[in-house]
Design an enzyme around this catalytic site. Structure first.
Site, mmCIF file in Angstrom:
data_model
loop_
_atom_site.group_PDB
_atom_site.id
_atom_site.type_symbol
_atom_site.label_atom_id
_atom_site.label_comp_id
_atom_site.label_asym_id
_atom_site.label_seq_id
_atom_site.Cartn_x
_atom_site.Cartn_y
_atom_site.Cartn_z
ATOM 1 N N ARG A 56 0.859 -1.198 0.000
ATOM 2 C CA ARG A 56 0.000 0.000 0.000
ATOM 3 C C ARG A 56 0.890 1.240 0.000
ATOM 4 O O ARG A 56 0.639 2.217 -0.690
ATOM 5 C CB ARG A 56 -0.951 -0.009 1.205
ATOM 6 C CG ARG A 56 -1.674 1.308 1.372
ATOM 7 C CD ARG A 56 -2.905 1.264 2.279
ATOM 8 N NE ARG A 56 -2.791 0.380 3.420
ATOM 9 C CZ ARG A 56 -2.043 0.608 4.510
ATOM 10 N NH1 ARG A 56 -1.338 1.717 4.620
ATOM 11 N NH2 ARG A 56 -1.996 -0.274 5.495
ATOM 12 N N TYR A 109 -16.546 17.095 -15.274
ATOM 13 C CA TYR A 109 -16.970 15.701 -15.403
ATOM 14 C C TYR A 109 -17.994 15.415 -14.301
ATOM 15 O O TYR A 109 -17.780 15.789 -13.133
ATOM 16 C CB TYR A 109 -15.744 14.780 -15.287
ATOM 17 C CG TYR A 109 -16.108 13.343 -15.037
ATOM 18 C CD1 TYR A 109 -16.864 12.640 -15.961
ATOM 19 C CD2 TYR A 109 -15.734 12.700 -13.870
ATOM 20 C CE1 TYR A 109 -17.236 11.327 -15.740
ATOM 21 C CE2 TYR A 109 -16.086 11.379 -13.633
ATOM 22 C CZ TYR A 109 -16.842 10.704 -14.572
ATOM 23 O OH TYR A 109 -17.215 9.408 -14.331
ATOM 24 N N ASP A 182 -7.304 19.133 -14.168
ATOM 25 C CA ASP A 182 -7.607 17.778 -14.618
ATOM 26 C C ASP A 182 -7.176 17.705 -16.082
ATOM 27 O O ASP A 182 -7.803 18.307 -16.954
ATOM 28 C CB ASP A 182 -9.106 17.503 -14.460
ATOM 29 C CG ASP A 182 -9.480 16.077 -14.841
ATOM 30 O OD1 ASP A 182 -8.782 15.494 -15.686
ATOM 31 O OD2 ASP A 182 -10.480 15.558 -14.307
ATOM 32 N N LYS A 207 -8.203 6.752 -19.190
ATOM 33 C CA LYS A 207 -8.473 7.309 -20.506
ATOM 34 C C LYS A 207 -7.212 7.221 -21.389
ATOM 35 O O LYS A 207 -6.732 6.145 -21.645
ATOM 36 C CB LYS A 207 -8.986 8.734 -20.327
ATOM 37 C CG LYS A 207 -10.116 8.850 -19.276
ATOM 38 C CD LYS A 207 -11.337 8.077 -19.677
ATOM 39 C CE LYS A 207 -12.463 7.965 -18.663
ATOM 40 N NZ LYS A 207 -12.370 8.417 -17.324
HETATM 41 C C1 LIG Z 1 -12.146 14.467 -17.046
HETATM 42 C C2 LIG Z 1 -12.319 13.323 -16.093
HETATM 43 N N1 LIG Z 1 -11.796 13.415 -14.859
HETATM 44 C C3 LIG Z 1 -11.940 12.406 -13.960
HETATM 45 C C4 LIG Z 1 -12.637 11.247 -14.271
HETATM 46 C C5 LIG Z 1 -12.790 10.173 -13.234
HETATM 47 O O1 LIG Z 1 -11.912 9.136 -13.477
HETATM 48 P P1 LIG Z 1 -12.213 7.575 -13.150
HETATM 49 O O2 LIG Z 1 -13.405 7.167 -13.949
HETATM 50 O O3 LIG Z 1 -10.952 6.895 -13.553
HETATM 51 O O4 LIG Z 1 -12.479 7.503 -11.673
HETATM 52 C C6 LIG Z 1 -13.174 11.112 -15.546
HETATM 53 C C7 LIG Z 1 -13.910 9.883 -15.911
HETATM 54 O O5 LIG Z 1 -14.582 9.819 -16.924
HETATM 55 C C8 LIG Z 1 -13.017 12.175 -16.481
HETATM 56 O O6 LIG Z 1 -13.536 12.096 -17.720
#
Ligand SMILES: Cc1ncc(COP(=O)(O)O)c(C=O)c1O
Length: 391
Positions: A56, A109, A182, A207
């Site tokens: 961990r 998101y 992000d 992604k």
């Molecule tokens: C721009 C963005 N940030 C964060 C996330 C969250 O990531 P995760 O689905 O890996 O938890 C997503 C998921 O679609 C996203 O598109």
């Protein structure tokens, strides 16, 4: 070449392939093994080999990924998590305390919004939305003395809005807050927010970083070593870490990020040109379009404009749903950033959680994650899905 040299001197593609790991001295393995181990033999009490004591806290496969991500984002330290949201939650709990305030993008998101609105709010964190593209609105949303984070996505999801990272960093810092970017949509290949003044980069590595729709993961990258220490403490304390198999998949994905992203961008440009001329399409959202309001900023801070394209369909929500249902090469599904093209209806799918809020998206909106298939096949599929008549 030493690890340090890879990080500081090499080009992006070289760092993507080499940073974070040197061939194993015992076997010469050029790819990091998947260290499927929870614990490590100690050479006497406290005699750790390479600093590893429990997985961990640290795992060599995860460490290779974390070093690679730090090098690609030109940061000092990377942290890999079980998902993007796990990374976000760990970041918030590291930097914020109950009563603090956060400025969020007004088209964040949906899952990020839900995290703040339903989970962190119950923990005492206050948030306000502001369009990242509107610097005055961001300034106005800041509560002096209370705002701890200015959080932006650029490009935004799903409307592809662009925030000026350098200007936003200035606004956040003037208010004593940190700028979190992000960078999921751009990926480190197209944009490196830390070099533009951001304090923290967030990724859903699910992604583009992973790139093959076969893993869920998240990451944080920072340049400040004190912040890195606090994050390491919270990563271990909260425990939402990436497992070694998942870390290995993301690391493998990153090696080809540059070539994949270039093809994603090539194909997205073809799709944008096609949709822009299509009679059944009323609006196309893509920062590469010269009339996109954020085009100039995107051209300055991004290498290219990315693989995500959104568009509005003539005739309203049902027509948009029909397009999603008819597409075949574009697979109907959530997520983005994989080699295969995906299509989705944000209002009913990824962004259903923001219905009825300021973040609600247009009902006739369709979002594409343009993959790296043959571009002509993608255009033919879209034309068929839209009912023909395209160029
Ligand atoms: C721009 C963005 N940030 C964060 C996330 C969250 O990531 P995760 O689905 O890996 O938890 C997503 C998921 O679609 C996203 O598109």
């Amino acid at each position: 070449m030493s690890e340090q040299q890879h990080r500081s001197k090499s080009g992006f593609e070289t760092r993507a392939i080499h940073a974070g790991y040197a061939p194993d001295p015992m076997t010469g393995a050029v790819i990091p093994p998947i260290y499927a181990t929870s614990t490590y033999k100690q050479d006497g009490v406290g005699g750790l080999r390479g600093g590893y004591e429990y997985s961990r806290t640290g795992n060599p496969t995860r460490a290779a990924l974390e070093g690679n991500l730090a090098a690609l984002e030109e940061g000092e330290a990377g942290f890999a998590f079980a998902s993007g949201l796990a990374a976000e939650d760990t970041l918030v709990r590291t930097l914020c305390r109950p009563g603090d305030h956060v400025v969020l993008p007004n088209d964040a998101y949906g899952g990020t919004f839900r995290l703040f609105d339903k989970v962190e709010a119950a923990w005492g964190l206050v948030h306000d939305p502001a369009p990242a593209a509107d610097l005055d609105a961001v300034r106005a949303a800041i509560r002096p003395g209370e705002t701890r984070l200015v959080w932006v996505e650029t490009p935004t999801n799903p409307l592809l809005g662009i925030g000026d990272i350098e200007a936003l960093a200035g606004i956040a810092h003037d208010a004593g807050a940190l700028l979190v970017v992000d960078n999921t949509f751009a990926s480190p290949y197209l944009q490196q927010p830390l070099t533009l003044g951001a304090d923290v980069v967030v990724h859903s590595t699910t992604k583009y970083c992973g790139g093959h729709s076969d893993v869920v993961g998240g990451a944080l990258v920072v340049k400040d070593l004190e912040l890195a220490e606090q994050l390491a403490f919270h990563q271990n304390s909260l425990g939402a870490v990436a497992g070694p198999f998942d870390a290995w998949l993301v690391l493998r994905g990153l090696k080809t990020l540059a070539v994949r992203m270039d093809r994603h961008c090539d194909n997205a440009e073809r799709v944008v040109a096609f949709l822009s001329d299509h009679p059944q399409v009323t609006e196309v959202f893509y920062p590469g379009l010269p009339d996109h309001p954020g085009h100039e900023i995107a051209a300055r801070q991004m290498r290219r404009f990315g693989g995500i394209v959104s568009f509005r369909v003539a005739g309203g929500e049902q027509r948009a749903l029909d397009v999603c249902a008819r597409a075949e090469v574009f697979t109907l599904g959530e997520s983005l950033g994989g080699v295969e093209s995906l299509i989705e209806h944000p209002g009913r799918m990824t962004h259903a959680s923001v219905a009825g809020t300021d973040l609600e998206v247009p009902a006739d909106l369709v979002r594409l994650s343009v993959g790296i298939e043959t571009a002509d096949d993608l255009l033919a599929d879209l034309d068929r899905a839209l009912g023909g008549a395209g160029g």
